[in-house]
Design a protein around this motif. Sequence first.
Motif, mmCIF file in Angstrom:
data_model
loop_
_atom_site.group_PDB
_atom_site.id
_atom_site.type_symbol
_atom_site.label_atom_id
_atom_site.label_comp_id
_atom_site.label_asym_id
_atom_site.label_seq_id
_atom_site.Cartn_x
_atom_site.Cartn_y
_atom_site.Cartn_z
ATOM 1 N N GLN A 181 -7.628 78.930 98.824
ATOM 2 C CA GLN A 181 -6.426 79.719 99.088
ATOM 3 C C GLN A 181 -6.898 80.943 99.872
ATOM 4 O O GLN A 181 -7.451 81.871 99.290
ATOM 5 C CB GLN A 181 -5.738 80.109 97.787
ATOM 6 C CG GLN A 181 -5.164 78.915 97.039
ATOM 7 C CD GLN A 181 -4.463 79.313 95.762
ATOM 8 O OE1 GLN A 181 -4.918 78.986 94.666
ATOM 9 N NE2 GLN A 181 -3.347 80.012 95.895
ATOM 10 N N CYS B 258 -2.696 76.719 101.272
ATOM 11 C CA CYS B 258 -3.630 76.000 100.405
ATOM 12 C C CYS B 258 -4.283 74.901 101.218
ATOM 13 O O CYS B 258 -3.590 74.082 101.830
ATOM 14 C CB CYS B 258 -2.903 75.400 99.207
ATOM 15 S SG CYS B 258 -3.934 74.310 98.193
ATOM 16 N N CYS C 196 -2.959 76.987 93.625
ATOM 17 C CA CYS C 196 -2.918 75.620 94.119
ATOM 18 C C CYS C 196 -4.011 74.831 93.394
ATOM 19 O O CYS C 196 -5.072 75.396 93.067
ATOM 20 C CB CYS C 196 -3.179 75.632 95.630
ATOM 21 S SG CYS C 196 -3.148 74.028 96.429
#
Lengths: 117, 115
Positions: A6, A23, A91
């Motif tokens: 990220q 992401c 994520c």
Amino acid sequence: AQSVTQPDIHITVSEGASLELRCNYSYGATPYLFWYVQSPGQGLQLLLKYFSGDTLVQGIKGFEAEFKRSQSSFNLRKPSVHWSDAAEYFCAVGGRVGDTGRRALTFGSGTRLQVQP
Amino acid sequence: GAGVSQSPSNKVTEKGKDVELRCDPISGHTALYWYRQRLGQGLEFLIYFQGNSAPDKSGLPSDRFSAERTGESVSTLTIQRTQQEDSAVYLCASSYTGTGNQPQHFGDGTRLSIL
């Protein structure tokens, strides 16, 4: 080994503005992808998940994410941010990890979202 | 309850003491995970239980850390001779299976502070 990046540690947007959280993942096969949100002092709540099929997935709270295999990305979007969306977003990719080949999620380091009035 | 339950929610202890953290997963979930989250950081995998299989302990940072799970129910994470670097939020999660394609459901965590 699978991994998740990220790239944005911290993002600030104005209330009502659109949002995109990035992401990128690394995984040798078709990934299972997830977005979680963490409000202060709480655990993680699942926003949405992608397993297969339609590459645009809808989640709770008006969020959506698009899986792009060619870019190894699974970016989270929301057309209009609310003040209550201020939180940490993670994520994650699911699959086999590590030397043991265990099945689990690998999480990114998170993106902290601030919402300005 | 409907969700993953963790206790205590907060724990403050002196360096060198042992602590025990508890996790009660969602009923019927065969997989259970422990994570550590240091302040401002992401989740660090600690240990994974799947049914009656041997647990995956590959994430435990030292032999001071151990965990047990009775069948497919409650799990306890024990930290012996705590150190200040053990201060963190310890999160537990469970999933219906451990296949990697099942979402994990998280508890609210135990915030551990070592003085």
